[in-house]
Design a protein around this motif. Sequence first.
Motif, PDB file in Angstrom:
ATOM      1  N   GLN A 502       1.044  -1.278   0.272  1.00 46.60           N
ATOM      2  CA  GLN A 502      -0.021   0.406  -0.469  1.00 46.60           C
ATOM      3  C   GLN A 502       0.804   1.843   0.250  1.00 46.60           C
ATOM      4  O   GLN A 502       0.249   2.573   0.817  1.00 46.60           O
ATOM      5  CB  GLN A 502      -0.843  -0.158   1.466  1.00 46.60           C
ATOM      6  CG  GLN A 502      -1.931  -1.115   1.233  1.00 46.60           C
ATOM      7  CD  GLN A 502      -2.833  -1.076   2.401  1.00 46.60           C
ATOM      8  OE1 GLN A 502      -2.479  -0.663   3.198  1.00 46.60           O
ATOM      9  NE2 GLN A 502      -4.693  -1.740   2.203  1.00 46.60           N
ATOM     10  N   PHE A 503       1.764   1.142  -0.591  1.00 45.65           N
ATOM     11  CA  PHE A 503       2.554   2.088  -0.965  1.00 45.65           C
ATOM     12  C   PHE A 503       2.660   3.102  -2.538  1.00 45.65           C
ATOM     13  O   PHE A 503       1.911   2.795  -2.633  1.00 45.65           O
ATOM     14  CB  PHE A 503       4.016   2.049  -0.720  1.00 45.65           C
ATOM     15  CG  PHE A 503       5.207   1.051  -0.952  1.00 45.65           C
ATOM     16  CD1 PHE A 503       5.585   1.187  -2.813  1.00 45.65           C
ATOM     17  CD2 PHE A 503       4.418   0.031  -1.233  1.00 45.65           C
ATOM     18  CE1 PHE A 503       5.603  -0.362  -3.777  1.00 45.65           C
ATOM     19  CE2 PHE A 503       4.886  -1.422  -1.682  1.00 45.65           C
ATOM     20  CZ  PHE A 503       5.628  -0.970  -2.915  1.00 45.65           C
ATOM     21  N   GLY A 504       3.576   4.197  -2.617  1.00 44.79           N
ATOM     22  CA  GLY A 504       3.408   4.870  -4.261  1.00 44.79           C
ATOM     23  C   GLY A 504       4.306   4.571  -4.435  1.00 44.79           C
ATOM     24  O   GLY A 504       5.536   4.511  -3.663  1.00 44.79           O
ATOM     25  N   LEU A 505       4.429   3.996  -6.045  1.00 44.48           N
ATOM     26  CA  LEU A 505       5.910   3.911  -6.652  1.00 44.48           C
ATOM     27  C   LEU A 505       5.795   4.876  -7.790  1.00 44.48           C
ATOM     28  O   LEU A 505       4.337   4.248  -8.625  1.00 44.48           O
ATOM     29  CB  LEU A 505       5.810   2.277  -7.333  1.00 44.48           C
ATOM     30  CG  LEU A 505       6.496   1.992  -8.205  1.00 44.48           C
ATOM     31  CD1 LEU A 505       8.233   1.939  -7.475  1.00 44.48           C
ATOM     32  CD2 LEU A 505       6.587   0.248  -8.471  1.00 44.48           C
ATOM     33  N   VAL A 506       6.768   5.945  -8.398  1.00 44.02           N
ATOM     34  CA  VAL A 506       6.669   6.147  -9.140  1.00 44.02           C
ATOM     35  C   VAL A 506       7.834   6.271 -10.076  1.00 44.02           C
ATOM     36  O   VAL A 506       9.154   5.773  -9.194  1.00 44.02           O
ATOM     37  CB  VAL A 506       6.209   7.555  -8.736  1.00 44.02           C
ATOM     38  CG1 VAL A 506       4.816   8.171  -8.171  1.00 44.02           C
ATOM     39  CG2 VAL A 506       7.401   8.025  -7.592  1.00 44.02           C
ATOM     40  N   GLU A 507       7.689   6.847 -10.816  1.00 46.80           N
ATOM     41  CA  GLU A 507       9.435   7.198 -11.398  1.00 46.80           C
ATOM     42  C   GLU A 507       9.444   8.453 -12.520  1.00 46.80           C
ATOM     43  O   GLU A 507       8.908   9.010 -12.738  1.00 46.80           O
ATOM     44  CB  GLU A 507       8.990   6.421 -13.288  1.00 46.80           C
ATOM     45  CG  GLU A 507      10.669   6.695 -13.713  1.00 46.80           C
ATOM     46  CD  GLU A 507      11.040   7.737 -14.245  1.00 46.80           C
ATOM     47  OE1 GLU A 507      12.067   7.838 -14.837  1.00 46.80           O
ATOM     48  OE2 GLU A 507       9.452   7.919 -14.840  1.00 46.80           O
ATOM     49  N   HIS A 508      10.932   9.056 -11.805  1.00 49.15           N
ATOM     50  CA  HIS A 508      10.867  10.210 -12.397  1.00 49.15           C
ATOM     51  C   HIS A 508      12.802   9.794 -12.228  1.00 49.15           C
ATOM     52  O   HIS A 508      13.300  10.074 -12.155  1.00 49.15           O
ATOM     53  CB  HIS A 508      10.547  11.289 -11.304  1.00 49.15           C
ATOM     54  CG  HIS A 508      11.828  13.088 -11.412  1.00 49.15           C
ATOM     55  ND1 HIS A 508      11.074  13.683 -11.466  1.00 49.15           N
ATOM     56  CD2 HIS A 508      12.445  13.169 -10.410  1.00 49.15           C
ATOM     57  CE1 HIS A 508      12.003  14.483 -12.037  1.00 49.15           C
ATOM     58  NE2 HIS A 508      12.678  14.535 -11.652  1.00 49.15           N
ATOM     59  N   ASP A 509      13.070  11.004 -13.627  1.00 54.06           N
ATOM     60  CA  ASP A 509      14.368  11.277 -13.960  1.00 54.06           C
ATOM     61  C   ASP A 509      15.213   9.633 -14.003  1.00 54.06           C
ATOM     62  O   ASP A 509      16.427   9.766 -13.663  1.00 54.06           O
ATOM     63  CB  ASP A 509      14.902  12.641 -13.681  1.00 54.06           C
ATOM     64  CG  ASP A 509      16.174  13.234 -14.527  1.00 54.06           C
ATOM     65  OD1 ASP A 509      16.409  12.769 -15.131  1.00 54.06           O
ATOM     66  OD2 ASP A 509      17.055  13.684 -13.544  1.00 54.06           O
TER      67      ASP A 509
END
Length: 691
Positions: A502-509
């Motif tokens: 229940q976490f947040g997974l994102v991509e940046h650069d």
Amino acid sequence: MGCSGSSTRSPAPAPRASEEMTMHKLICTLFLPLLGCGATPEAPTTTSAPVADRPEATATAPASDVLAGGDFLPPMPVAVTSFGATRDETHLYVLGGYHGEPHRYDREHQSGLLSRLALDGTGEWERLDTLEAGLQGVALVRGEGAVCRFGGNRIENAVGEPAVMRSVDEAACFELSSGRWTALPSLPEGRSSHEAARIGDTVFLAGGWRLDGDAASGAFAHDVLALDLTAPTAWRRIEAPFARRALAVAAAGRRLVVLGGLTEAGEVSPRVDVLDPATETWSRGPDFPGEIDGAAFGLAATGVGDAVYASGREGTVHRWRVGEPSWTPVARLAFERFFHQLVARETEDAAPELVAVGGIGGMHTEGRTRVVEVVPTAPTGPRLSTLVVPSPAEAKNRQGFLLLDDTLYLFGGNDSLGQHDFEPENFVSEGWQLHLPSLTWREGPAYPARRQTMQTLSTDSGGLSVGGFGHDGDDAVSFADAYAFHDGRWTERAGLPRDRTQFGLVEHDGQLFVFGGLSYDPTRGGMAAFDHVTDILAAPVDDPEAPFAPIDARMPGPRRHFAAAVHDGQLYLFGGMRDGFELVEDCFRFDFETQSFDPVACPRRARLGGELVALDGRLYLAGGSVRTDDGMQTEPSVEVFDPATGAWSVLLEALPFDVKHLRMQRHGERLLMWTTHHEADQILLAWLDPA
């Protein structure tokens, strides 16, 4: 994103299965409560197709008994390309076409079917007639109480044999009252891959070629043919300043407009030629616009008044009024397609609505586009379109998912409709993929573990799935492992330093980031089993052996099952749950460059498990649940946050279906929402155009 990562649209080779999939027949009364009574979108309508039992494990086939609503009309039972289409006051008509593998031609996959569909979306596709032999590259126009066909080509070879295709010179009208074909004067010679339009009582055929065996035999037409349908005695030739095929033709302002196509040199031309039938003189219009090579190949066009509306494989609908210096973009299709058809649908407003039917999204073997969509050329507000599709999957909710181009990959999940059914048998590892344009299910690779609530992210090379919740043989616990999806298979990659869900997974650069979440282990006892994690982890996207490691920044406080999305170098976080099962009332944005948090305005009510997606400079929040006097209830509204002003607004007060376990992702220029949380074996798909 809703703690499931942003999922950009990237190509990934799709695993294929070979056995025919059968479908569990859904009873209409199960669908209607799902879409809601008295909702703003139009009531769902059905399309007929074979019905059978629940699919076997290695199944593949287009879904049957699909319900369509809003701006979607009943999907084609069998989608085709290179077909003829026209309309009258009440119906869309489709004739012929091809439904086999692109550029592998055989007579078994060439259609001879003439069918129609009510333009208001009521009823099913109706079969009117079937020709003795199939026909494609055929033109179809409206007659008086009839639809009339001209030319086309027929395939003579069987499956696996060298292609033999011959253009025909046939012309005939199908009388709607009698259900019979009446012959017209034959064309001077066989012609196919052309198009036609009617101006007054005269039909004009433009473009095309004559095939007499294989593609090398093709002889391009250098003229336009004209026939008076009120006195059809002989065809008249008008010399043309072009020779092209796979083009589009429309009538506008009593002019014949010929758009795009392929030249004799094999080059795609954006050229627009305009014929004045009264003087038989030609002029040039502005070239058809496009940002990719071949944008004017396989165009579809229709005329309304003095305007031509046309679209190609880029999905943008352009308008050109005769005499104007340039084309104007007026709409976008939900599904990019070419070798399709457009017809106009009359409305009470000055701006017409178009209907896009058939075609294919690219030169692939995933399937042609069955979805039939209404395209408003001057939308005045948000538009919602829905499909309810029978599903072969066992999971009812909390699956992992990837949206790669037009294919939705589903894997893992929980097979119960209960909120807290966490026995070992409730967790599944199955993998399925749904090709959205063709509405075709294929069995995909199973997930490496029986797992739910994994956090997923689509990447340029495929996708990632991290952490989640499952059973370790003794208890239901959170996990730390991670897997990459590439070339149609799962491989393990470096996971988290400790279990998390229940976490947040994102991509940046080029970096993966993990925010917040929960470590759950019942062996810790009592509330200690719920450890809300506040460290932030990072790892390179392209290095599967690099472990996730903490960065200097930490979360402002505990938060799990929240909505988050990246916009303009910042991550926005809304809602979620903290210690003591309390909802998180504060909202933040995280700046990746400074690695710092700043407070931002919150929506009307804190949501648990909402979905947040960035689209065209705004953030859209949907789904999840809110606390009320009667306890936790699903939240049906769609809210919009404008980062430029820091203000919230409401796009829709209520979606017309149950939003429990709703997921949302960007699909083209629309928001794609979906849920499988139903008693029936089905997936509800909804495309929202914020307009």
